[in-house]
Design an enzyme around this catalytic site. Structure first.
Site, PDB file in Angstrom:
ATOM      1  N   GLU A  44     -20.331  12.814  22.895  1.00  0.00           N
ATOM      2  CA  GLU A  44     -21.653  13.783  23.337  1.00  0.00           C
ATOM      3  C   GLU A  44     -22.873  13.408  23.572  1.00  0.00           C
ATOM      4  O   GLU A  44     -23.480  12.316  23.100  1.00  0.00           O
ATOM      5  CB  GLU A  44     -21.784  14.653  21.896  1.00  0.00           C
ATOM      6  N   GLU A  69     -28.362  10.126  21.038  1.00  0.00           N
ATOM      7  CA  GLU A  69     -29.589  11.047  21.064  1.00  0.00           C
ATOM      8  C   GLU A  69     -30.660  10.145  21.099  1.00  0.00           C
ATOM      9  O   GLU A  69     -30.930   8.969  20.429  1.00  0.00           O
ATOM     10  CB  GLU A  69     -29.455  11.809  19.739  1.00  0.00           C
ATOM     11  N   ASN A  96     -31.826   5.711  24.847  1.00  0.00           N
ATOM     12  CA  ASN A  96     -32.040   6.684  26.109  1.00  0.00           C
ATOM     13  C   ASN A  96     -31.198   5.884  27.058  1.00  0.00           C
ATOM     14  O   ASN A  96     -31.628   5.034  27.763  1.00  0.00           O
ATOM     15  CB  ASN A  96     -33.780   6.517  26.521  1.00  0.00           C
ATOM     16  N   ASP A 118     -30.987  19.772  28.884  1.00  0.00           N
ATOM     17  CA  ASP A 118     -32.254  20.130  29.379  1.00  0.00           C
ATOM     18  C   ASP A 118     -31.999  20.581  30.826  1.00  0.00           C
ATOM     19  O   ASP A 118     -31.377  19.701  31.726  1.00  0.00           O
ATOM     20  CB  ASP A 118     -33.212  19.047  29.216  1.00  0.00           C
ATOM     21  N   LYS A 122     -37.305  22.739  37.396  1.00  0.00           N
ATOM     22  CA  LYS A 122     -38.015  22.350  38.690  1.00  0.00           C
ATOM     23  C   LYS A 122     -37.246  21.413  39.805  1.00  0.00           C
ATOM     24  O   LYS A 122     -36.580  20.314  39.152  1.00  0.00           O
ATOM     25  CB  LYS A 122     -39.204  21.810  38.468  1.00  0.00           C
ATOM     26  N   ASP A 154     -26.636  27.906  27.904  1.00  0.00           N
ATOM     27  CA  ASP A 154     -27.273  29.311  27.927  1.00  0.00           C
ATOM     28  C   ASP A 154     -27.931  29.689  29.179  1.00  0.00           C
ATOM     29  O   ASP A 154     -28.394  30.558  29.399  1.00  0.00           O
ATOM     30  CB  ASP A 154     -28.143  29.767  26.623  1.00  0.00           C
ATOM     31  N   GLU A 192     -26.372  24.124  17.105  1.00  0.00           N
ATOM     32  CA  GLU A 192     -27.477  24.985  16.555  1.00  0.00           C
ATOM     33  C   GLU A 192     -28.154  26.227  17.592  1.00  0.00           C
ATOM     34  O   GLU A 192     -28.211  26.877  17.373  1.00  0.00           O
ATOM     35  CB  GLU A 192     -28.701  24.043  16.204  1.00  0.00           C
ATOM     36  N   GLU A 194     -26.518  27.114  19.970  1.00  0.00           N
ATOM     37  CA  GLU A 194     -25.721  28.028  20.394  1.00  0.00           C
ATOM     38  C   GLU A 194     -25.638  29.082  19.417  1.00  0.00           C
ATOM     39  O   GLU A 194     -25.604  30.526  19.617  1.00  0.00           O
ATOM     40  CB  GLU A 194     -24.144  27.433  20.494  1.00  0.00           C
TER      41      GLU A 194
END
Length: 211
Positions: A44, A69, A96, A118, A122, A154, A192, A194
Protein backbone atom coordinates in the site's frame (compact mmCIF):
# COMPACT_ATOMS: atom_id res chain seq x y z
CA UNK A 1 -4.34 20.24 5.66
CA UNK A 2 -1.48 21.00 8.03
CA UNK A 3 -0.33 18.04 10.08
CA UNK A 4 0.06 18.42 13.81
CA UNK A 5 3.65 17.91 14.89
CA UNK A 6 4.17 15.03 17.29
CA UNK A 7 7.57 15.46 18.99
CA UNK A 8 7.43 11.90 20.32
CA UNK A 9 6.80 10.32 16.92
CA UNK A 10 10.42 9.51 15.99
CA UNK A 11 11.01 7.70 19.29
CA UNK A 12 7.72 5.83 18.96
CA UNK A 13 8.71 4.56 15.51
CA UNK A 14 12.09 3.35 16.81
CA UNK A 15 10.47 1.64 19.79
CA UNK A 16 8.26 -0.41 17.47
CA UNK A 17 10.85 -1.70 15.04
CA UNK A 18 9.00 -5.04 15.05
CA UNK A 19 6.41 -3.27 12.86
CA UNK A 20 8.21 -0.23 11.47
CA UNK A 21 11.12 -1.22 9.23
CA UNK A 22 13.90 1.19 10.16
CA UNK A 23 16.31 0.08 7.43
CA UNK A 24 14.05 -0.65 4.42
CA UNK A 25 16.82 -0.25 1.86
CA UNK A 26 18.58 -3.25 3.41
CA UNK A 27 15.61 -5.48 2.58
CA UNK A 28 15.59 -4.81 -1.14
CA UNK A 29 15.19 -8.22 -2.76
CA UNK A 30 14.71 -9.86 0.66
CA UNK A 31 11.30 -8.70 1.87
CA UNK A 32 10.00 -12.23 2.36
CA UNK A 33 12.68 -12.75 5.02
CA UNK A 34 10.91 -10.19 7.20
CA UNK A 35 7.72 -12.24 7.43
CA UNK A 36 7.04 -15.48 9.28
CA UNK A 37 5.51 -17.12 6.19
CA UNK A 38 6.55 -16.83 2.56
CA UNK A 39 3.36 -15.74 0.79
CA UNK A 40 2.11 -13.07 -1.64
CA UNK A 41 2.94 -9.48 -0.74
CA UNK A 42 0.56 -6.54 -1.03
CA UNK A 43 2.06 -3.04 -1.03
CA UNK A 44 0.00 0.00 0.00
CA UNK A 45 1.53 3.28 -1.13
CA UNK A 46 0.44 6.08 1.18
CA UNK A 47 -0.88 3.96 4.00
CA UNK A 48 -2.20 6.90 6.02
CA UNK A 49 -3.52 6.10 9.49
CA UNK A 50 -3.36 2.38 8.86
CA UNK A 51 -6.97 1.21 9.03
CA UNK A 52 -6.78 -0.48 5.62
CA UNK A 53 -3.52 -2.34 6.09
CA UNK A 54 -4.34 -3.45 9.65
CA UNK A 55 -7.73 -4.83 8.63
CA UNK A 56 -6.38 -6.38 5.44
CA UNK A 57 -3.73 -8.20 7.45
CA UNK A 58 -6.37 -9.47 9.86
CA UNK A 59 -8.75 -10.66 7.16
CA UNK A 60 -6.15 -12.05 4.74
CA UNK A 61 -3.77 -14.24 6.71
CA UNK A 62 -2.69 -15.84 3.43
CA UNK A 63 -0.94 -12.60 2.44
CA UNK A 64 1.82 -10.34 3.72
CA UNK A 65 1.48 -6.56 3.65
CA UNK A 66 3.83 -3.60 3.45
CA UNK A 67 2.66 -0.02 3.89
CA UNK A 68 4.66 3.07 2.94
CA UNK A 69 3.87 6.42 4.55
CA UNK A 70 6.09 9.50 4.44
CA UNK A 71 4.40 11.56 7.18
CA UNK A 72 5.92 10.80 10.57
CA UNK A 73 2.94 12.20 12.47
CA UNK A 74 0.58 9.89 10.56
CA UNK A 75 2.52 6.64 10.46
CA UNK A 76 2.57 6.48 14.26
CA UNK A 77 -1.20 6.02 14.17
CA UNK A 78 -0.80 3.27 11.57
CA UNK A 79 1.77 1.52 13.78
CA UNK A 80 -0.66 1.61 16.70
CA UNK A 81 -3.45 0.14 14.56
CA UNK A 82 -1.23 -2.72 13.40
CA UNK A 83 -0.27 -3.28 17.04
CA UNK A 84 -3.93 -3.36 18.08
CA UNK A 85 -4.74 -5.78 15.26
CA UNK A 86 -2.20 -8.24 16.72
CA UNK A 87 -0.98 -9.42 13.33
CA UNK A 88 2.43 -10.61 12.20
CA UNK A 89 1.87 -10.21 8.45
CA UNK A 90 2.08 -6.41 8.21
CA UNK A 91 5.06 -4.05 8.29
CA UNK A 92 5.31 -0.31 7.74
CA UNK A 93 7.96 1.86 6.11
CA UNK A 94 8.46 5.52 7.01
CA UNK A 95 9.95 6.84 3.79
CA UNK A 96 9.27 9.27 0.99
CA UNK A 97 9.77 6.62 -1.65
CA UNK A 98 10.51 8.73 -4.71
CA UNK A 99 11.70 5.61 -6.49
CA UNK A 100 10.32 2.36 -5.12
CA UNK A 101 13.02 0.46 -6.98
CA UNK A 102 15.52 1.68 -4.38
CA UNK A 103 13.61 -0.26 -1.73
CA UNK A 104 11.95 -3.12 -3.62
CA UNK A 105 13.54 -5.38 -6.21
CA UNK A 106 11.99 -6.64 -9.44
CA UNK A 107 9.07 -9.06 -9.13
CA UNK A 108 8.79 -8.83 -5.32
CA UNK A 109 5.22 -7.54 -5.10
CA UNK A 110 1.94 -9.24 -6.03
CA UNK A 111 -0.54 -6.38 -5.54
CA UNK A 112 -0.18 -2.60 -5.25
CA UNK A 113 -2.91 -0.66 -3.46
CA UNK A 114 -3.43 3.02 -4.24
CA UNK A 115 -6.05 4.21 -1.77
CA UNK A 116 -7.34 7.78 -1.99
CA UNK A 117 -4.04 9.11 -3.29
CA UNK A 118 -3.54 12.87 -3.46
CA UNK A 119 -5.11 13.81 -6.84
CA UNK A 120 -2.80 16.80 -7.40
CA UNK A 121 -5.48 18.50 -9.52
CA UNK A 122 -3.32 21.27 -11.00
CA UNK A 123 -1.85 20.42 -14.39
CA UNK A 124 1.62 21.59 -13.36
CA UNK A 125 1.60 18.94 -10.62
CA UNK A 126 0.76 16.05 -12.94
CA UNK A 127 4.14 14.38 -12.36
CA UNK A 128 3.28 13.99 -8.67
CA UNK A 129 0.17 11.88 -9.32
CA UNK A 130 0.79 8.26 -8.34
CA UNK A 131 -0.64 7.08 -11.66
CA UNK A 132 1.65 9.28 -13.78
CA UNK A 133 3.60 7.17 -16.27
CA UNK A 134 6.89 7.52 -14.37
CA UNK A 135 5.29 5.85 -11.35
CA UNK A 136 3.71 3.17 -13.52
CA UNK A 137 7.19 2.35 -14.79
CA UNK A 138 8.27 1.72 -11.19
CA UNK A 139 5.22 -0.40 -10.45
CA UNK A 140 5.81 -2.54 -13.51
CA UNK A 141 9.34 -3.25 -12.30
CA UNK A 142 8.47 -4.32 -8.75
CA UNK A 143 5.28 -6.23 -9.60
CA UNK A 144 5.29 -9.88 -10.61
CA UNK A 145 4.18 -10.67 -14.16
CA UNK A 146 0.62 -11.39 -13.02
CA UNK A 147 0.58 -8.56 -10.47
CA UNK A 148 -2.23 -6.02 -10.21
CA UNK A 149 -2.84 -2.44 -9.19
CA UNK A 150 -6.02 -1.79 -7.21
CA UNK A 151 -6.98 1.90 -7.11
CA UNK A 152 -9.74 3.48 -5.03
CA UNK A 153 -10.62 7.16 -4.92
CA UNK A 154 -13.48 9.57 -4.39
CA UNK A 155 -12.05 11.99 -6.96
CA UNK A 156 -13.71 11.53 -10.36
CA UNK A 157 -11.10 13.56 -12.26
CA UNK A 158 -8.20 11.60 -10.78
CA UNK A 159 -10.03 8.34 -11.49
CA UNK A 160 -10.55 9.24 -15.14
CA UNK A 161 -6.96 10.45 -15.44
CA UNK A 162 -5.71 7.17 -13.98
CA UNK A 163 -7.76 5.02 -16.36
CA UNK A 164 -6.37 6.94 -19.33
CA UNK A 165 -2.84 6.71 -17.91
CA UNK A 166 -3.17 2.94 -17.41
CA UNK A 167 -4.50 2.49 -20.95
CA UNK A 168 -1.82 4.64 -22.56
CA UNK A 169 0.82 2.62 -20.72
CA UNK A 170 -0.58 -0.53 -22.34
CA UNK A 171 -2.20 -1.93 -19.22
CA UNK A 172 -5.33 -4.08 -19.14
CA UNK A 173 -8.29 -2.92 -17.08
CA UNK A 174 -9.88 -5.86 -15.26
CA UNK A 175 -12.48 -3.76 -13.46
CA UNK A 176 -13.87 -0.23 -13.65
CA UNK A 177 -16.45 0.56 -10.98
CA UNK A 178 -18.16 3.94 -10.64
CA UNK A 179 -19.92 3.19 -7.35
CA UNK A 180 -18.04 0.56 -5.39
CA UNK A 181 -20.44 0.25 -2.49
CA UNK A 182 -23.37 -0.61 -4.74
CA UNK A 183 -21.49 -3.81 -5.55
CA UNK A 184 -21.81 -4.97 -1.94
CA UNK A 185 -18.32 -6.48 -2.21
CA UNK A 186 -17.74 -8.36 1.06
CA UNK A 187 -13.99 -8.45 0.40
CA UNK A 188 -13.68 -4.65 0.26
CA UNK A 189 -11.79 -3.20 3.23
CA UNK A 190 -12.46 0.48 3.79
CA UNK A 191 -9.97 3.19 4.61
CA UNK A 192 -10.71 6.08 6.95
CA UNK A 193 -11.35 8.36 3.97
CA UNK A 194 -13.62 5.80 2.36
CA UNK A 195 -15.80 5.57 5.45
CA UNK A 196 -16.01 9.35 5.66
CA UNK A 197 -16.89 9.96 2.02
CA UNK A 198 -19.26 7.02 1.55
CA UNK A 199 -21.21 7.99 4.69
CA UNK A 200 -21.99 11.29 2.96
CA UNK A 201 -23.25 9.52 -0.16
CA UNK A 202 -20.13 10.19 -2.19
CA UNK A 203 -19.55 7.41 -4.76
CA UNK A 204 -16.27 5.53 -4.44
CA UNK A 205 -14.50 4.65 -7.68
CA UNK A 206 -12.38 1.53 -8.07
CA UNK A 207 -10.39 0.05 -10.88
CA UNK A 208 -8.10 -2.96 -11.12
CA UNK A 209 -5.35 -2.97 -13.73
CA UNK A 210 -2.62 -5.31 -14.94
CA UNK A 211 0.48 -4.78 -17.05
Amino acid sequence: MRLRHKPWAADFIKEHDDIAVLNPFDYRGKWQELFEINQPIGLEIGTGKGQFIANMAQQNKHMNFIGIEKAESIIVTAIQKVLDAEVSNAHLIHENAKDLRDIIAENEIDIIYLNFSDPWPKTRHEKRRLTYHAFLDQYQSILKDDGRIVLKTDNRHFFEYSIVSFSQFGMTLEEVTLDLHKLEDDTNVMTEYEEKFSSKGQPIYRCIAKF
